[in-house]
Every structure is written in structure tokens, then in C-alpha cells.
Design a protein around this motif. Sequence first.
Motif, PDB file in Angstrom:
ATOM      1  N   GLU A  14      75.459 -48.848 -77.326  1.00  0.00           N
ATOM      2  CA  GLU A  14      74.618 -48.550 -78.225  1.00  0.00           C
ATOM      3  C   GLU A  14      75.410 -48.882 -79.779  1.00  0.00           C
ATOM      4  O   GLU A  14      74.809 -49.372 -80.550  1.00  0.00           O
ATOM      5  CB  GLU A  14      73.863 -47.302 -78.340  1.00  0.00           C
ATOM      6  CG  GLU A  14      72.797 -47.067 -79.222  1.00  0.00           C
ATOM      7  CD  GLU A  14      72.202 -45.639 -79.214  1.00  0.00           C
ATOM      8  OE1 GLU A  14      71.327 -45.405 -79.749  1.00  0.00           O
ATOM      9  OE2 GLU A  14      72.988 -44.709 -78.421  1.00  0.00           O
ATOM     10  N   ILE A  15      76.453 -48.329 -79.618  1.00  0.00           N
ATOM     11  CA  ILE A  15      77.121 -48.357 -81.084  1.00  0.00           C
ATOM     12  C   ILE A  15      77.497 -49.877 -81.631  1.00  0.00           C
ATOM     13  O   ILE A  15      77.207 -50.283 -82.456  1.00  0.00           O
ATOM     14  CB  ILE A  15      78.654 -47.619 -80.920  1.00  0.00           C
ATOM     15  CG1 ILE A  15      78.288 -46.067 -80.932  1.00  0.00           C
ATOM     16  CG2 ILE A  15      79.316 -48.161 -82.383  1.00  0.00           C
ATOM     17  CD1 ILE A  15      79.459 -45.419 -80.604  1.00  0.00           C
ATOM     18  N   ILE A  16      77.871 -50.597 -80.324  1.00  0.00           N
ATOM     19  CA  ILE A  16      78.152 -52.049 -80.502  1.00  0.00           C
ATOM     20  C   ILE A  16      76.842 -52.942 -80.879  1.00  0.00           C
ATOM     21  O   ILE A  16      76.810 -53.673 -81.796  1.00  0.00           O
ATOM     22  CB  ILE A  16      78.474 -52.710 -79.260  1.00  0.00           C
ATOM     23  CG1 ILE A  16      80.179 -52.209 -79.256  1.00  0.00           C
ATOM     24  CG2 ILE A  16      78.963 -54.134 -79.310  1.00  0.00           C
ATOM     25  CD1 ILE A  16      80.791 -52.204 -77.891  1.00  0.00           C
ATOM     26  N   LEU A  17      75.599 -52.709 -80.025  1.00  0.00           N
ATOM     27  CA  LEU A  17      74.508 -53.285 -80.372  1.00  0.00           C
ATOM     28  C   LEU A  17      73.972 -53.055 -81.902  1.00  0.00           C
ATOM     29  O   LEU A  17      73.702 -53.865 -82.543  1.00  0.00           O
ATOM     30  CB  LEU A  17      73.344 -52.959 -79.357  1.00  0.00           C
ATOM     31  CG  LEU A  17      73.746 -53.632 -78.135  1.00  0.00           C
ATOM     32  CD1 LEU A  17      72.441 -52.813 -77.209  1.00  0.00           C
ATOM     33  CD2 LEU A  17      73.655 -54.769 -77.999  1.00  0.00           C
ATOM     34  N   GLU A  24      74.540 -58.781 -88.283  1.00  0.00           N
ATOM     35  CA  GLU A  24      73.901 -60.131 -87.584  1.00  0.00           C
ATOM     36  C   GLU A  24      74.266 -61.218 -88.384  1.00  0.00           C
ATOM     37  O   GLU A  24      74.239 -61.419 -89.474  1.00  0.00           O
ATOM     38  CB  GLU A  24      72.713 -60.157 -87.389  1.00  0.00           C
ATOM     39  CG  GLU A  24      71.935 -60.757 -86.274  1.00  0.00           C
ATOM     40  CD  GLU A  24      70.584 -60.229 -85.730  1.00  0.00           C
ATOM     41  OE1 GLU A  24      70.457 -60.448 -84.643  1.00  0.00           O
ATOM     42  OE2 GLU A  24      69.734 -59.755 -86.508  1.00  0.00           O
ATOM     43  N   ARG A  25      74.872 -62.222 -87.761  1.00  0.00           N
ATOM     44  CA  ARG A  25      75.243 -63.500 -88.082  1.00  0.00           C
ATOM     45  C   ARG A  25      76.281 -63.670 -89.109  1.00  0.00           C
ATOM     46  O   ARG A  25      76.280 -64.458 -90.025  1.00  0.00           O
ATOM     47  CB  ARG A  25      73.772 -64.456 -88.303  1.00  0.00           C
ATOM     48  CG  ARG A  25      72.935 -64.680 -87.595  1.00  0.00           C
ATOM     49  CD  ARG A  25      71.858 -65.277 -87.892  1.00  0.00           C
ATOM     50  NE  ARG A  25      70.885 -65.848 -86.725  1.00  0.00           N
ATOM     51  CZ  ARG A  25      70.154 -66.941 -86.535  1.00  0.00           C
ATOM     52  NH1 ARG A  25      70.416 -67.833 -87.674  1.00  0.00           N
ATOM     53  NH2 ARG A  25      69.764 -67.322 -85.548  1.00  0.00           N
ATOM     54  N   GLN A  26      76.988 -62.612 -89.267  1.00  0.00           N
ATOM     55  CA  GLN A  26      78.012 -62.438 -90.197  1.00  0.00           C
ATOM     56  C   GLN A  26      79.600 -62.363 -89.677  1.00  0.00           C
ATOM     57  O   GLN A  26      80.510 -62.991 -90.320  1.00  0.00           O
ATOM     58  CB  GLN A  26      77.850 -61.036 -91.063  1.00  0.00           C
ATOM     59  CG  GLN A  26      76.621 -60.836 -91.623  1.00  0.00           C
ATOM     60  CD  GLN A  26      76.378 -59.638 -92.398  1.00  0.00           C
ATOM     61  OE1 GLN A  26      77.473 -58.972 -92.463  1.00  0.00           O
ATOM     62  NE2 GLN A  26      75.323 -59.379 -92.895  1.00  0.00           N
ATOM     63  N   VAL A  27      79.661 -62.142 -88.285  1.00  0.00           N
ATOM     64  CA  VAL A  27      80.944 -61.771 -87.780  1.00  0.00           C
ATOM     65  C   VAL A  27      80.854 -62.491 -86.335  1.00  0.00           C
ATOM     66  O   VAL A  27      79.728 -62.341 -85.624  1.00  0.00           O
ATOM     67  CB  VAL A  27      81.319 -60.352 -87.729  1.00  0.00           C
ATOM     68  CG1 VAL A  27      81.569 -59.914 -89.243  1.00  0.00           C
ATOM     69  CG2 VAL A  27      80.594 -59.487 -87.084  1.00  0.00           C
ATOM     70  N   GLY A  28      82.135 -62.558 -85.759  1.00  0.00           N
ATOM     71  CA  GLY A  28      82.077 -62.890 -84.420  1.00  0.00           C
ATOM     72  C   GLY A  28      82.576 -61.965 -83.492  1.00  0.00           C
ATOM     73  O   GLY A  28      82.975 -60.678 -84.110  1.00  0.00           O
ATOM     74  N   ILE A  29      83.132 -62.214 -82.226  1.00  0.00           N
ATOM     75  CA  ILE A  29      83.698 -61.115 -81.254  1.00  0.00           C
ATOM     76  C   ILE A  29      84.837 -60.418 -82.014  1.00  0.00           C
ATOM     77  O   ILE A  29      84.808 -59.188 -81.949  1.00  0.00           O
ATOM     78  CB  ILE A  29      83.928 -61.658 -79.932  1.00  0.00           C
ATOM     79  CG1 ILE A  29      82.720 -62.258 -79.324  1.00  0.00           C
ATOM     80  CG2 ILE A  29      84.813 -60.858 -79.470  1.00  0.00           C
ATOM     81  CD1 ILE A  29      83.013 -62.969 -78.238  1.00  0.00           C
ATOM     82  N   SER A  30      85.895 -61.222 -82.320  1.00  0.00           N
ATOM     83  CA  SER A  30      87.194 -60.407 -82.679  1.00  0.00           C
ATOM     84  C   SER A  30      86.951 -59.660 -84.367  1.00  0.00           C
ATOM     85  O   SER A  30      87.565 -58.452 -84.256  1.00  0.00           O
ATOM     86  CB  SER A  30      88.263 -61.549 -82.976  1.00  0.00           C
ATOM     87  OG  SER A  30      87.911 -62.307 -83.986  1.00  0.00           O
ATOM     88  N   THR A  31      86.323 -60.151 -85.190  1.00  0.00           N
ATOM     89  CA  THR A  31      86.145 -59.408 -86.444  1.00  0.00           C
ATOM     90  C   THR A  31      85.356 -58.262 -86.083  1.00  0.00           C
ATOM     91  O   THR A  31      85.492 -57.196 -86.600  1.00  0.00           O
ATOM     92  CB  THR A  31      85.560 -60.292 -87.485  1.00  0.00           C
ATOM     93  OG1 THR A  31      86.102 -61.495 -87.580  1.00  0.00           O
ATOM     94  CG2 THR A  31      85.201 -59.531 -88.721  1.00  0.00           C
ATOM     95  N   LEU A  32      84.308 -58.257 -85.070  1.00  0.00           N
ATOM     96  CA  LEU A  32      83.437 -57.180 -84.911  1.00  0.00           C
ATOM     97  C   LEU A  32      84.393 -56.064 -84.237  1.00  0.00           C
ATOM     98  O   LEU A  32      84.178 -54.988 -84.500  1.00  0.00           O
ATOM     99  CB  LEU A  32      82.097 -57.354 -84.066  1.00  0.00           C
ATOM    100  CG  LEU A  32      81.204 -56.028 -83.783  1.00  0.00           C
ATOM    101  CD1 LEU A  32      80.694 -55.673 -85.242  1.00  0.00           C
ATOM    102  CD2 LEU A  32      80.233 -56.730 -82.765  1.00  0.00           C
TER     103      LEU A  32
END
Length: 133
Positions: A14-17, A24-32
Amino acid sequence: MITKNPLTKENTAEIILNAVIAHERQVGISTLALILKGSMAKQVSKRQLYNSRFFGAIFYQQIDTIENFIKQLLNQRAIRIVNMNIGPFFTPVLEISEVGKKLLEEKTNIELEIKHNPTQPAILTNSIKETLN
């Protein structure tokens, strides 16, 4: 595995979602993953992402574990990768899917499996040796 259990005190999925929605549409996997870890890495500090309300929300997990959590949510189609055209390049960024929105609405508990990437053996440099002595 997706179950209809009531939310526990903390639901990592839930935190990740919610973090994906916030960025949204600002970061990819590694930056998130770096944001969720609370890292002050260059790609976080340069864009002042340390101001995110999700900064450090999963500080107790390793970055590779957080990345694996995000990939599990990708595999479950709760989030997806879209390519944003930024300048002459395409940049893969994350967005929530309809499945992810529904999971959040219904407060569905999503269990994520902790998976660690194989770690590299530590290298004892001279400065580490001095510190240990």
C-alpha cells in the motif's frame, strides 16, 4: 499472493502504490526505491525528492529488496512502466494501473516476498583497516 485481509499496521504494498500515485510518471523503479529507503543519493537530492511524504517510509529494508517489491507489484499488474519522451530519449517511469487503484480502494492486503539480490563480498580497503584498528 493477494488476500482480502484487513490492513495491518503497515502494508508495504500500500505504501509503494501510494508512492507511485504521488510520483506518477516522475520516477522509475530505482529512484522510487531510493525515496522509500530515505537515501540522499544524487538523483533524489538533485530533484529535492527528499521532500516527499514517502521519503524513508520503508527505511528498514535494503534498496534491492524495495526494488524487488516494486517488481512484484509490476508482475501483479498493480503498477506499470510507461516510457516518457524527455528530450531526445525515452525514460521509463512508473504509473498506477486500474488493478492497483482497485486494490487500494478495496484495501486488499498484498503480501510481498522478501528477496535479496546476491551480495558482493566486502572489500577491506586501507581506510577500513585503519578504522578497525
